[in-house]
Write a protein that holds these residues in place. Structure first.
Motif, mmCIF file in Angstrom:
data_model
loop_
_atom_site.group_PDB
_atom_site.id
_atom_site.type_symbol
_atom_site.label_atom_id
_atom_site.label_comp_id
_atom_site.label_asym_id
_atom_site.label_seq_id
_atom_site.Cartn_x
_atom_site.Cartn_y
_atom_site.Cartn_z
ATOM 1 N N ARG A 104 0.824 -1.209 0.000
ATOM 2 C CA ARG A 104 0.000 0.000 0.000
ATOM 3 C C ARG A 104 0.856 1.256 0.000
ATOM 4 O O ARG A 104 0.587 2.235 0.703
ATOM 5 C CB ARG A 104 -0.963 0.019 1.188
ATOM 6 N N GLU A 106 2.114 4.754 -0.827
ATOM 7 C CA GLU A 106 1.442 5.951 -1.313
ATOM 8 C C GLU A 106 2.361 6.706 -2.266
ATOM 9 O O GLU A 106 2.824 7.822 -1.992
ATOM 10 C CB GLU A 106 1.014 6.822 -0.131
ATOM 11 N N ILE A 196 -4.258 5.744 -6.558
ATOM 12 C CA ILE A 196 -3.136 6.594 -6.956
ATOM 13 C C ILE A 196 -3.217 6.840 -8.462
ATOM 14 O O ILE A 196 -3.791 6.038 -9.194
ATOM 15 C CB ILE A 196 -1.783 5.930 -6.603
#
Length: 267
Positions: A104, A106, A196
């Motif tokens: 995960r 970012e 994203i």
């Protein structure tokens, strides 16, 4: 792993993950383009590739080793405390996707080219001829035989790459079957990537992968910001194609727009 500092004040960090059988030096042009636009670059050779391939006759690395290496590159990039963009090409694209999906991360953006979700150019059929063959003859060597002419139409690139001693497409049956299963599992996974920005580019004349799989994967992701671009005449290695300046113009626009969207001033 290698690091290249940005030419001038850095705006972000680019992590470049190469494809199967090759090495990071094939991305020298891309690395310089990114540096000149104000990005630090982190790249390196996946386990068993690059300099390592000079001493190996066949790829038989554990896929977990690739995962660990990609994870290290990404976490090293975050040490700069700048927005991180993840570039993945070919096999490198699916390991970049897997890292973002699993950990995960970012990242500020994901740039994917010619992702290996489904290969249309396959090695000897011996790899899939008999169920369970990898258990019987997993160490058996097969030749994937992806040639330079399948990768790019550029004659200059052909002259540079045709005698590349660090390019090795010999693999074991076990390695290939594990990779095949990894691609299939990633494509079918119901666990999407974080929300994203994604730029996915494919080659319309790709002779290595079936690009429809990558496009279908992208469209089922739970993301709100993505761009899909197909280059009609191009072969697999978009950053080596005669149109690479145009290809990079899409990348540059994506990078700067992504930075603006998260509050970075790009002038």
């Amino acid at each position: 792993m290698w690091k290249w500092e940005a030419d001038g004040q850095a705006r972000g960090v680019a992590v470049v993950i190469h494809s199967a059988y090759e090495h990071h030096r094939r991305y020298a042009w891309l690395i310089e383009e990114l540096r000149s636009r104000g990005f630090h670059v982190i790249a390196g050779d996946l386990p068993g590739h690059g300099e390592d391939s000079k001493h190996k006759k066949v790829h038989d690395e554990a896929l977990k080793d690739y995962e660990r290496y990609v994870k290290l590159m990404i976490e090293t990039a975050f040490d700069y405390n700048l927005p991180v963009f993840l570039f993945g090409h070919g096999m490198g694209a699916i390991f970049g996707i897997y890292a973002v999906q699993k950990y995960r991360y970012e990242v500020a953006g994901l740039i994917l080219t010619s992702a290996w979700f489904h290969l249309q150019h396959q090695p000897s059929r011996v790899s899939n001829a008999v169920p369970g063959l990898s258990k019987i003859a997993g160490g058996f060597k097969i030749h994937h035989d992806i040639t330079v002419k399948q990768l790019t139409r550029s004659y200059d690139a052909y002259l540079e790459m045709k005698d590349d001693i660090m390019y090795n497409s010999n693999v074991t049956v076990k390695w290939y079957n594990e990779l095949h299963n990894f691609m299939k599992a990633l494509y079918q996974s119901e666990k999407g990537i974080p929300d994203i920005p994604v730029l996915m580019m494919n080659a319309g004349a790709d002779k290595v992968v079936d690009t429809n799989y990558a496009k279908k994967w992208l469209l089922k992701q739970p993301i709100s910001d993505f761009i899909y671009k197909e280059w009609p005449k191009c072969h697999h290695d978009l950053y080596l194609e005669p149109e690479r300046e145009l290809v990079f113009s899409y990348v540059e626009s994506f990078l700067f727009n992504s930075l603006k969207n998260i509050g970075y001033i790009v002038e």
